[in-house]
Scaffold this active site. Structure first.
Site, PDB file in Angstrom:
ATOM      1  N   CYS A 339       9.558  -4.756  17.470  1.00 45.65           N
ATOM      2  CA  CYS A 339      10.363  -3.542  17.628  1.00 45.65           C
ATOM      3  C   CYS A 339      10.221  -2.864  18.987  1.00 45.65           C
ATOM      4  CB  CYS A 339      10.117  -2.566  16.479  1.00 45.65           C
ATOM      5  SG  CYS A 339       8.499  -2.593  15.735  1.00 45.65           S
ATOM      6  N   ARG A 368      -1.251 -11.297  14.851  1.00 46.89           N
ATOM      7  CA  ARG A 368      -1.996 -10.166  14.303  1.00 46.89           C
ATOM      8  C   ARG A 368      -3.420 -10.623  14.005  1.00 46.89           C
ATOM      9  NH1 ARG A 368       2.649  -7.405  10.337  1.00 46.89           N
ATOM     10  NH2 ARG A 368       4.197  -7.158  12.026  1.00 46.89           N
ATOM     11  N   GLN A 386       9.072 -13.883  12.321  1.00 46.26           N
ATOM     12  CA  GLN A 386       9.875 -13.187  11.328  1.00 46.26           C
ATOM     13  C   GLN A 386      11.359 -13.414  11.601  1.00 46.26           C
ATOM     14  OE1 GLN A 386       8.496  -9.117  11.922  1.00 46.26           O
ATOM     15  NE2 GLN A 386       7.358  -9.198  10.014  1.00 46.26           N
ATOM     16  N   ASP A 388      13.442 -11.315  12.204  1.00 44.95           N
ATOM     17  CA  ASP A 388      13.341  -9.894  12.520  1.00 44.95           C
ATOM     18  C   ASP A 388      14.642  -9.373  13.116  1.00 44.95           C
ATOM     19  OD1 ASP A 388      12.027  -7.533  12.626  1.00 44.95           O
ATOM     20  OD2 ASP A 388      10.781  -8.021  14.353  1.00 44.95           O
ATOM     21  N   LYS A 469      11.078   3.335   3.859  1.00 41.69           N
ATOM     22  CA  LYS A 469      11.595   1.973   3.810  1.00 41.69           C
ATOM     23  C   LYS A 469      11.948   1.581   2.379  1.00 41.69           C
ATOM     24  CE  LYS A 469       6.918   0.011   3.488  1.00 41.69           C
ATOM     25  NZ  LYS A 469       6.005  -1.059   3.946  1.00 41.69           N
ATOM     26  N   HIS A 515      14.892  -0.974  11.034  1.00 42.46           N
ATOM     27  CA  HIS A 515      14.106  -2.206  11.113  1.00 42.46           C
ATOM     28  C   HIS A 515      14.385  -2.999   9.832  1.00 42.46           C
ATOM     29  CE1 HIS A 515      11.114  -0.236  14.007  1.00 42.46           C
ATOM     30  NE2 HIS A 515      11.751   0.805  13.489  1.00 42.46           N
TER      31      HIS A 515
END
Length: 641
Positions: A339, A368, A386, A388, A469, A515
């Site tokens: 992002c 990560r 992802q 994404d 979300k 997102h």
């Protein structure tokens, strides 16, 4: 004597003496409720039945039909496990023992690793303690008294937990089973009234663990178990576990030649040729879905200066999970998410209201720094990608965009035959922005869900730190739930990054960012698909869609020509050229879960045909090559399951 008013779920109320225990309220309502009661919810807080009512309160009695009951039951089962272990293994130190979605576990420091015979003995002791119907009693001790008690017993982990979790408190909550000599644990509770309530439980396995999941900390032994209210539910779950073992993506990944791991790259899968084909197939499927919907694919850098993460808030909230790099005297980080890079990309040029919505899609690797103790196959990794995307919209476009995304979720999961449920996650304790903005964002998501007719549950306090979300849980073929898709509404980061667009009034306005990911982690989604299909992927997704099996060496040339014709038609086909009997080749292809086996011998070679077999339906008879290609191509186009 002071009186308090108890308001019940049906709206009725009754007056009782101040200090009346919740269990006595249940007994006043009915003897049956008192017998079934496990705990209670008092003014929204789950409490023991021994909790006294000191003021007017809304009270709901918790029974095995209540949503809070199973986690409560499993937490108490974890304490029963710890009581059994400490009796059988004097000197054992207790770590933590939470309920989980699948059951419970407890971590211990013991002199040696547990073996299967130990599990049998521990479970028997648990059953003995359950049969004694011993009370769970909450005792409030002074903080110093509790620390001294656990220090004397050598349970220094409990002392550490008391220091961490009760700073500034005078008293701490401890639970005993019968008395402190039988078992005592530092715990906020609540618990079921007594061990006799626990009947359908089973210990499942042991594993190595570390205190707080960190390999740098004290090694421990973890015991896993599960518990249900009825034996039939326990038996059904144990059957599901056996089926899950057969479907384990780590096992099937090796057997099907999809991926492997190496100790020098922990948490980072190596994709073999078939696995790479599957991976690219999913990635390209998502591109095929997104590009007609107005998405554009972008690629952003893998490494950014820490200044970016400070601006986004990840440095404050997420630094422990980031891989850091020192370069030319500056601190950098490998990106754990896309992002912030997309925000920089959006801000790289002037945007007009006519350009919005702008939908950036990216599939580059993310990293990560998960602790080693939680890494698990493809479901918990350090390197992943992802599907994404970030959608930059005007505020008045939010409802339409969310509705588009809900339809996208429906389409994608439908193509894979996956059922799903939605939950709306609201403002967490730590968050960016103003409460009023959060309230407005949550209202926008609720409105979009209602407009789309999407059923959902409320998940209070579980939103991302920058916005609320919608999360989606899919259910696989054996009934397990997995959290995958997410749609996150973000007012905070456009403010942080000073994102703008020129409106119809020729002045600057602030966009809102949505997102979203549908697969979530590609690695984790592949793990779910492997287990959902038990490795038998539908034809459109299978890494190898057909394999040509010549009966003998003299049929090799014809078999190769069949393979070439199918490949030219766009099918993923292999040729088994080994000098093995045809029965062996067929069994091997079935074990590899190849959808179609095409057998060729004398007759097929002379007639220009193939004999078709499927992995589940067996012999399908003879077919012209062109007819098979047409049938398979249609099956792929329709994404038949």
């Amino acid at each position: 004597m002071n009186q308090v008013t108890v308001t019940l779920p049906d709206g009725s109320s009754r007056t009782v003496a101040a200090g009346t225990l919740v269990r006595d309220v249940a007994a006043e309502i009915s003897p049956g409720l008192a017998k079934a009661a496990l705990a209670a919810v008092v003014d929204g807080t789950l409490v023991d039945l021994s909790c006294p009512l000191e003021k007017d309160a809304a009270v709901r009695i918790v029974t095995d039909r209540s949503p809070e009951a199973l986690p409560l039951y499993r937490h108490s089962s974890a304490h029963l496990l710890a009581a059994a272990v400490t009796q059988l293994f004097p000197g054992a130190q207790c770590g933590i023992g939470p309920a989980t979605d699948e059951g419970f576990f407890y971590d211990f420091i013991v002199d040696r690793p547990f073996v299967p015979e130990d599990l049998d003995a521990i479970e028997k002791k648990m059953k003995d303690l359950a049969a004694e119907d011993l009370p769970y009693e909450r005792q409030m001790w002074s903080r110093d008294e509790a620390k001294a008690f656990f220090t004397k017993r050598g349970e220094l982990l409990k002392v550490q937990l008391i220091d961490e979790k009760t700073a500034g408190q005078r008293e701490v909550s401890c639970y005993t089973i019968k008395d402190p000599e039988t078992f005592v644990d530092f715990c906020v509770g609540p618990h079921v009234p007594s061990t006799g309530k626990l009947k359908a439980f089973k210990l499942l396995s042991t594993s190595n663990a570390y205190w707080k999941g960190d390999a740098r900390n004290q090694p421990m032994q973890r015991v896993y178990g599960t518990a249900f209210f009825a034996d039939k539910d326990l038996k059904a779950y144990l059957t599901q576990i056996e089926e899950a073992k057969k479907r384990d993506h780590r096992k099937l990944g090796r057997e099907l030649g999809l991926f492997t791991f190496h100790q020098w790259a922990p948490g980072a899968p190596f994709w073999l040729d078939r696995g790479t084909t599957l991976y690219h197939g999913l990635a390209n499927y998502m591109r095929d879905v997104l590009f007609p919907a107005g998405y554009v694919e972008v690629k952003t850098p893998l490494v950014f200066n820490k200044a970016l993460w400070e601006r986004s808030g990840h440095w404050q909230h997420y630094r422990a999970n980031m891989f850091l790099i020192e370069s030319d005297g500056e601190t950098m980080s490998v990106k754990p998410m896309n992002c912030p890079g997309h925000f920089l990309l959006y801000a790289s040029q002037v945007r007009s209201y006519r350009d919005l919505p702008i939908r950036f899609h990216e599939q580059t690797p993310l990293h990560r720094n998960e602790v080693s103790g939680v890494l698990s196959g493809l479901t918990r990794v350090r390197q992943f990608s992802q599907d994404d995307a970030h959608c930059f919209v005007m505020p008045e476009q939010i409802a339409d965009e969310i509705e588009r995304l809900l339809r996208l979720v429906q389409r994608v999961y439908g193509d894979f035959g996956l059922q799903y449920t939605a939950k709306l996650s609201t403002r967490p304790p730590e968050f960016l922005g103003e409460i009023a903005t959060w309230d407005h964002a949550e209202a926008q998501l609720k409105m979009a869900l209602d407009t789309a007719g999407q059923a959902y549950t409320l998940n209070e306090g579980d939103g991302a730190f920058y916005g609320p979300k919608i999360d989606f849980d899919i259910t696989d073929a054996i009934g397990r739930k997995w959290q995958c898709a997410t749609i996150q509404l973000d007012y905070a980061q456009p403010e942080n990054f000073d994102l703008k667009y020129i409106g119809a009034d020729n002045t600057e306005h602030r966009p809102v960012v949505i997102h979203r990911a549908i697969f979530g982690s590609m690695e984790r989604f592949i793990a779910i698909l492997i287990e959902h299909y038990a490795g038998a992927f539908p034809l459109w997704l299978a890494p190898v869609q057909a394999i040509v099996l010549p009966i003998s060496d003299r049929h090799q040339a014809y078999a190769a020509s069949v393979r070439d014709q199918l490949r030219a038609a766009g099918l993923r086909v292999e040729l088994d050229e080994r000098q093995e009997k045809i029965g062996y080749k067929i069994r091997e292809a079935q074990l590899q879960k190849v959808p179609y086996m095409l057998v060729v011998g004398d007759r097929e070679s002379s007639e220009g045909t193939i004999s078709v077999r499927t992995r589940s339906g067996g012999d399908q008879g003879e077919s012209a090559i062109g007819d098979f290609i047409a049938k398979a191509t249609e099956e792929i186009a329709k994404k038949n399951l």
